[in-house]
Write a protein that holds these residues in place. Sequence first.
Motif, PDB file in Angstrom:
ATOM      1  N   MET A   1      -1.704   5.631  15.631  1.00 35.17           N
ATOM      2  CA  MET A   1      -1.797   6.208  14.167  1.00 35.17           C
ATOM      3  C   MET A   1      -3.137   5.794  13.692  1.00 35.17           C
ATOM      4  SD  MET A   1       0.715   6.332  11.282  1.00 35.17           S
ATOM      5  CE  MET A   1       0.750   7.699  10.238  1.00 35.17           C
ATOM      6  N   ALA A   2      -4.015   6.612  13.364  1.00 35.51           N
ATOM      7  CA  ALA A   2      -5.252   6.249  12.830  1.00 35.51           C
ATOM      8  C   ALA A   2      -4.983   6.069  11.313  1.00 35.51           C
ATOM      9  CB  ALA A   2      -6.127   7.511  12.857  1.00 35.51           C
ATOM     10  N   ARG A   3      -5.716   5.095  10.616  1.00 31.04           N
ATOM     11  CA  ARG A   3      -5.681   5.022   9.188  1.00 31.04           C
ATOM     12  C   ARG A   3      -7.422   4.492   8.831  1.00 31.04           C
ATOM     13  NH1 ARG A   3      -2.636  -0.970   8.774  1.00 31.04           N
ATOM     14  NH2 ARG A   3      -4.077  -1.954  10.444  1.00 31.04           N
ATOM     15  N   GLY A   4      -7.463   4.848   7.280  1.00 26.88           N
ATOM     16  CA  GLY A   4      -8.648   4.678   6.967  1.00 26.88           C
ATOM     17  C   GLY A   4      -8.482   3.013   6.504  1.00 26.88           C
ATOM     18  N   VAL A   5      -9.600   2.481   6.223  1.00 28.41           N
ATOM     19  CA  VAL A   5      -9.872   1.091   5.635  1.00 28.41           C
ATOM     20  C   VAL A   5     -11.021   1.102   4.886  1.00 28.41           C
ATOM     21  CG1 VAL A   5      -8.197   0.025   7.460  1.00 28.41           C
ATOM     22  CG2 VAL A   5     -10.870  -0.031   7.806  1.00 28.41           C
ATOM     23  N   VAL A   6     -10.816   0.538   3.673  1.00 30.71           N
ATOM     24  CA  VAL A   6     -11.912   0.060   2.788  1.00 30.71           C
ATOM     25  C   VAL A   6     -12.374  -1.426   2.991  1.00 30.71           C
ATOM     26  CG1 VAL A   6     -13.008   0.406   0.601  1.00 30.71           C
ATOM     27  CG2 VAL A   6     -11.494   1.908   1.462  1.00 30.71           C
ATOM     28  N   LEU A   7     -13.334  -1.836   3.326  1.00 36.11           N
ATOM     29  CA  LEU A   7     -13.806  -3.402   3.406  1.00 36.11           C
ATOM     30  C   LEU A   7     -14.603  -3.654   2.119  1.00 36.11           C
ATOM     31  CD1 LEU A   7     -15.260  -3.074   6.910  1.00 36.11           C
ATOM     32  CD2 LEU A   7     -12.905  -3.836   6.291  1.00 36.11           C
ATOM     33  N   PHE A   8     -14.409  -4.816   1.749  1.00 39.97           N
ATOM     34  CA  PHE A   8     -14.601  -5.444   0.382  1.00 39.97           C
ATOM     35  C   PHE A   8     -15.381  -6.916   0.449  1.00 39.97           C
ATOM     36  CE2 PHE A   8     -10.998  -2.758  -0.393  1.00 39.97           C
ATOM     37  CZ  PHE A   8     -11.510  -1.807  -1.453  1.00 39.97           C
ATOM     38  N   HIS A   9     -16.435  -6.949  -0.355  1.00 40.92           N
ATOM     39  CA  HIS A   9     -17.072  -8.277  -0.734  1.00 40.92           C
ATOM     40  C   HIS A   9     -16.057  -9.161  -1.428  1.00 40.92           C
ATOM     41  CE1 HIS A   9     -21.008  -6.889   0.752  1.00 40.92           C
ATOM     42  NE2 HIS A   9     -20.795  -5.711  -0.094  1.00 40.92           N
ATOM     43  N   THR A  10     -15.389  -8.730  -2.284  1.00 42.38           N
ATOM     44  CA  THR A  10     -14.448  -9.530  -2.920  1.00 42.38           C
ATOM     45  C   THR A  10     -12.899  -8.866  -3.192  1.00 42.38           C
ATOM     46  OG1 THR A  10     -14.899  -8.539  -5.057  1.00 42.38           O
ATOM     47  CG2 THR A  10     -16.289 -10.200  -4.583  1.00 42.38           C
ATOM     48  N   ILE A  11     -11.912  -9.763  -3.258  1.00 43.20           N
ATOM     49  CA  ILE A  11     -10.719  -9.343  -3.419  1.00 43.20           C
ATOM     50  C   ILE A  11     -10.395  -8.606  -4.641  1.00 43.20           C
ATOM     51  CG2 ILE A  11      -9.885 -11.572  -4.278  1.00 43.20           C
ATOM     52  CD1 ILE A  11      -7.886  -9.432  -1.464  1.00 43.20           C
ATOM     53  N   HIS A  12     -11.301  -9.050  -5.667  1.00 45.24           N
ATOM     54  CA  HIS A  12     -11.103  -8.291  -6.977  1.00 45.24           C
ATOM     55  C   HIS A  12     -11.259  -6.829  -6.934  1.00 45.24           C
ATOM     56  CE1 HIS A  12     -11.463  -7.973 -11.336  1.00 45.24           C
ATOM     57  NE2 HIS A  12     -12.458  -7.300 -11.172  1.00 45.24           N
ATOM     58  N   ASP A  13     -12.289  -6.709  -6.002  1.00 41.74           N
ATOM     59  CA  ASP A  13     -12.763  -5.083  -5.956  1.00 41.74           C
ATOM     60  C   ASP A  13     -11.455  -4.458  -5.343  1.00 41.74           C
ATOM     61  OD1 ASP A  13     -15.021  -5.383  -7.251  1.00 41.74           O
ATOM     62  OD2 ASP A  13     -16.339  -5.475  -5.823  1.00 41.74           O
ATOM     63  N   LEU A  14     -11.004  -5.062  -4.242  1.00 46.83           N
ATOM     64  CA  LEU A  14      -9.862  -4.367  -3.620  1.00 46.83           C
ATOM     65  C   LEU A  14      -8.695  -4.138  -4.452  1.00 46.83           C
ATOM     66  CD1 LEU A  14      -8.283  -5.521  -0.220  1.00 46.83           C
ATOM     67  CD2 LEU A  14      -6.869  -5.196  -2.418  1.00 46.83           C
ATOM     68  N   PHE A  15      -8.402  -5.156  -5.500  1.00 47.06           N
ATOM     69  CA  PHE A  15      -7.164  -4.857  -6.491  1.00 47.06           C
ATOM     70  C   PHE A  15      -7.799  -3.641  -7.411  1.00 47.06           C
ATOM     71  CE2 PHE A  15      -6.165  -9.355  -5.663  1.00 47.06           C
ATOM     72  CZ  PHE A  15      -5.249  -8.962  -4.769  1.00 47.06           C
ATOM     73  N   ARG A  16      -8.959  -3.821  -7.715  1.00 50.94           N
ATOM     74  CA  ARG A  16      -9.196  -2.624  -8.861  1.00 50.94           C
ATOM     75  C   ARG A  16      -9.173  -1.250  -8.213  1.00 50.94           C
ATOM     76  NH1 ARG A  16     -14.863  -3.114 -10.502  1.00 50.94           N
ATOM     77  NH2 ARG A  16     -14.315  -1.257 -11.928  1.00 50.94           N
ATOM     78  N   LEU A  17      -9.525  -1.153  -6.915  1.00 50.67           N
ATOM     79  CA  LEU A  17      -9.600   0.200  -6.185  1.00 50.67           C
ATOM     80  C   LEU A  17      -8.043   0.467  -5.810  1.00 50.67           C
ATOM     81  CD1 LEU A  17     -10.862   2.638  -4.893  1.00 50.67           C
ATOM     82  CD2 LEU A  17     -11.026   1.465  -2.705  1.00 50.67           C
ATOM     83  N   GLU A  18      -7.232  -0.507  -5.442  1.00 49.72           N
ATOM     84  CA  GLU A  18      -5.902  -0.178  -5.293  1.00 49.72           C
ATOM     85  C   GLU A  18      -5.091   0.289  -6.465  1.00 49.72           C
ATOM     86  OE1 GLU A  18      -2.388  -2.709  -2.958  1.00 49.72           O
ATOM     87  OE2 GLU A  18      -3.545  -3.682  -4.494  1.00 49.72           O
ATOM     88  N   THR A  33      -8.293  -7.503   7.372  1.00 46.50           N
ATOM     89  CA  THR A  33      -9.553  -6.989   7.730  1.00 46.50           C
ATOM     90  C   THR A  33      -9.095  -6.731   9.457  1.00 46.50           C
ATOM     91  OG1 THR A  33     -10.817  -7.628   6.256  1.00 46.50           O
ATOM     92  CG2 THR A  33     -12.051  -6.720   8.260  1.00 46.50           C
ATOM     93  N   PRO A  34      -9.038  -5.520  10.084  1.00 37.54           N
ATOM     94  CA  PRO A  34      -8.931  -5.297  11.210  1.00 37.54           C
ATOM     95  C   PRO A  34      -9.754  -6.034  12.157  1.00 37.54           C
ATOM     96  CG  PRO A  34      -8.535  -3.231  10.172  1.00 37.54           C
ATOM     97  CD  PRO A  34      -9.271  -4.114   8.964  1.00 37.54           C
ATOM     98  N   ARG A  35      -9.267  -6.687  13.316  1.00 34.54           N
ATOM     99  CA  ARG A  35     -10.007  -7.561  14.078  1.00 34.54           C
ATOM    100  C   ARG A  35     -11.456  -6.837  14.578  1.00 34.54           C
ATOM    101  NH1 ARG A  35      -6.049  -9.674  18.082  1.00 34.54           N
ATOM    102  NH2 ARG A  35      -5.380 -10.740  16.228  1.00 34.54           N
ATOM    103  N   GLU A  36     -11.409  -5.611  14.747  1.00 36.99           N
ATOM    104  CA  GLU A  36     -12.644  -4.816  15.388  1.00 36.99           C
ATOM    105  C   GLU A  36     -13.667  -4.821  14.383  1.00 36.99           C
ATOM    106  OE1 GLU A  36      -9.654  -1.425  14.704  1.00 36.99           O
ATOM    107  OE2 GLU A  36      -9.610  -3.546  15.316  1.00 36.99           O
ATOM    108  N   LEU A  37     -13.371  -4.860  12.886  1.00 33.64           N
ATOM    109  CA  LEU A  37     -14.385  -5.038  11.849  1.00 33.64           C
ATOM    110  C   LEU A  37     -14.349  -6.267  11.020  1.00 33.64           C
ATOM    111  CD1 LEU A  37     -12.512  -1.912  10.217  1.00 33.64           C
ATOM    112  CD2 LEU A  37     -14.572  -1.910  11.514  1.00 33.64           C
ATOM    113  N   SER A  38     -15.241  -6.448  10.216  1.00 36.76           N
ATOM    114  CA  SER A  38     -15.576  -7.730   9.453  1.00 36.76           C
ATOM    115  C   SER A  38     -15.743  -7.284   7.993  1.00 36.76           C
ATOM    116  CB  SER A  38     -16.508  -8.502  10.062  1.00 36.76           C
ATOM    117  OG  SER A  38     -17.737  -7.968   9.962  1.00 36.76           O
ATOM    118  N   SER A  39     -15.344  -8.478   7.123  1.00 31.09           N
ATOM    119  CA  SER A  39     -15.643  -8.259   5.930  1.00 31.09           C
ATOM    120  C   SER A  39     -15.826  -9.529   5.006  1.00 31.09           C
ATOM    121  CB  SER A  39     -14.811  -7.457   5.078  1.00 31.09           C
ATOM    122  OG  SER A  39     -13.479  -8.046   4.741  1.00 31.09           O
ATOM    123  N   ASP A  40     -16.432  -9.842   4.110  1.00 26.86           N
ATOM    124  CA  ASP A  40     -16.362 -11.071   3.458  1.00 26.86           C
ATOM    125  C   ASP A  40     -15.232 -11.726   2.895  1.00 26.86           C
ATOM    126  OD1 ASP A  40     -19.286 -11.247   4.012  1.00 26.86           O
ATOM    127  OD2 ASP A  40     -19.959 -10.352   1.988  1.00 26.86           O
TER     128      ASP A  40
END
Length: 74
Positions: A1-18, A33-40
């Motif tokens: 099943m496909a899903r979209g993911v947003v990658l972030f520089h900081t966890i703070h921004d993840l919480f704001r978007l969530e 972060t999914p293994r095939e991707l990377s993020s800070d």
Amino acid sequence: MARGVVLFHTIHDLFRLEAELNRRGIATKAIPTPRELSSDCGSALAFDPAHLDAVRDAVTALKLETEGIAQVGH
């Protein structure tokens, strides 16, 4: 099943978007972060790809700097 993911520089921004997407009625889930991707920050925000435009709108409205939005899975 496909899903979209947003990658972030900081966890703070993840919480704001969530919080913003939940306010808009869009279900999300913070995930490693999914293994095939990377993020800070090592975490990503997963969402149903059907909501891609709304996710992009929220990122823009909040003036977030993301590392990108990707689709993973099949």
